[in-house]
Design a protein around this motif. Structure first.
Motif, PDB file in Angstrom:
ATOM      1  N   ASP A  84       4.835  38.621 -10.158  1.00  0.00           N
ATOM      2  CA  ASP A  84       3.391  38.569 -10.434  1.00  0.00           C
ATOM      3  C   ASP A  84       2.788  37.470  -9.568  1.00  0.00           C
ATOM      4  OD1 ASP A  84       0.858  38.398 -11.398  1.00  0.00           O
ATOM      5  OD2 ASP A  84       1.446  38.160 -13.506  1.00  0.00           O
ATOM      6  N   ALA A  85       1.886  37.868  -8.654  1.00  0.00           N
ATOM      7  CA  ALA A  85       1.299  36.913  -7.712  1.00  0.00           C
ATOM      8  C   ALA A  85       0.531  35.805  -8.419  1.00  0.00           C
ATOM      9  CB  ALA A  85       0.363  37.652  -6.739  1.00  0.00           C
ATOM     10  N   SER A  86       0.141  36.076  -9.685  1.00  0.00           N
ATOM     11  CA  SER A  86      -0.598  35.050 -10.417  1.00  0.00           C
ATOM     12  C   SER A  86       0.321  34.036 -11.072  1.00  0.00           C
ATOM     13  CB  SER A  86      -1.494  35.716 -11.479  1.00  0.00           C
ATOM     14  OG  SER A  86      -0.689  36.396 -12.427  1.00  0.00           O
ATOM     15  N   ASP A  87       1.648  34.368 -11.050  1.00  0.00           N
ATOM     16  CA  ASP A  87       2.633  33.461 -11.662  1.00  0.00           C
ATOM     17  C   ASP A  87       3.035  32.418 -10.613  1.00  0.00           C
ATOM     18  OD1 ASP A  87       4.763  32.146 -12.821  1.00  0.00           O
ATOM     19  OD2 ASP A  87       5.701  33.964 -13.631  1.00  0.00           O
ATOM     20  N   TYR A  88       2.364  31.268 -10.680  1.00  0.00           N
ATOM     21  CA  TYR A  88       2.574  30.227  -9.663  1.00  0.00           C
ATOM     22  C   TYR A  88       4.022  29.780  -9.576  1.00  0.00           C
ATOM     23  CZ  TYR A  88       2.509  25.611  -7.510  1.00  0.00           C
ATOM     24  OH  TYR A  88       2.805  24.530  -6.726  1.00  0.00           O
ATOM     25  N   ARG A  89       4.662  29.557 -10.715  1.00  0.00           N
ATOM     26  CA  ARG A  89       6.053  29.081 -10.705  1.00  0.00           C
ATOM     27  C   ARG A  89       6.991  30.106 -10.073  1.00  0.00           C
ATOM     28  NH1 ARG A  89       8.480  26.524 -16.080  1.00  0.00           N
ATOM     29  NH2 ARG A  89       7.046  24.883 -15.350  1.00  0.00           N
TER      30      ARG A  89
END
Length: 237
Positions: A84-89
């Motif tokens: 998920d590109a929104s999952d920074y970690r």
């Protein structure tokens, strides 16, 4: 033919036979072959060592190839992993993983030239020694052939002398034969002598008048009273 004549011929035959046997034993080409075979054994041992070095170098190159393949597979697997590109970690972990794999590929690329160079050098050393061993083997084969030819000639001479010896021994009475064989072992081949005036030709000890008188009443042969060799008094054919 007198006993004395047979004894002189027998001693000459035995002396020549001894020389021929020593010549065969000490044949220079045979001694050289022994040295070459010792050197050949060392060369084969060195070839075994170089083979092990080349295999080690090949394993090092193969290990790099396998490490490179594993890295590319890991990169492909990481890139295909759904994130998920929104999952920074998760994105950060992927970037770190790809960065680590890239560094590994850089290290593999850095190590490869040295590993390939080492492998090529090992192959060259192995090939060079293999060529030398091949020429060395051909040299040994040639020398062996020549040595066999030389030895065959000497052995033929030894066989002929042995037959002559047996023939001459067979002509002698048993007592004379036993006396000769005992003297042969004791005096290392010089068991028969003549007499010049009153001096035996081998021991060179002048005989006393009484001894000379005894010799005049002997037959073809007598025993030297000093050295106990056989004195030939009649060497007529």
């Amino acid at each position: 033919m007198s006993q004395g004549s047979d004894l002189i011929k027998l001693q000459e035959t035995d002396l020549e036979l001894d020389r021929e046997r020593k010549t065969l034993k000490d044949l220079p080409l045979i001694a050289e072959l022994a040295k070459k075979r010792a050197s050949y054994a060392k060369l084969k041992s060195e070839a075994t060592r170089l083979l092990a070095d080349r295999k080690d170098a090949q394993i090092a190159v193969d290990d790099l190839d396998e490490a490179e393949r594993s890295c590319h597979e890991a990169i492909t697997a990481a890139q295909e992993r759904p994130i998920d590109a929104s999952d920074y970690r998760a994105v950060r972990d992927l970037e770190e993983e790809l960065s680590l794999l890239a560094k590994r590929l850089d290290k593999i690329a850095f190590d490869r030239p040295a590993a390939l160079e080492k492998l090529e050098a090992a192959r060259e050393r192995e090939d060079k020694l293999a060529g030398y061993i091949k020429r060395f083997e051909a040299s040994i084969i040639e020398d062996t052939k020549a040595a066999r030819e030389q030895a065959a000639g000497l052995q033929a001479s030894i066989d002929e002398l042995t037959r002559r010896r047996e023939h001459l021994l067979g002509r002698l009475p048993q007592e004379t034969r036993a006396m000769y064989e005992r003297g042969l072992a004791r005096f290392r081949g010089l068991t028969v002598e003549r007499i010049e005036g009153n001096v035996p030709t081998v021991c060179r000890t002048a005989l006393q008048p009484a001894s000379m008188d005894a010799l005049r009443h002997a037959g073809d042969i007598a025993e030297c009273p000093y050295c106990h060799r056989i004195i030939v008094l009649n060497a007529e054919e």
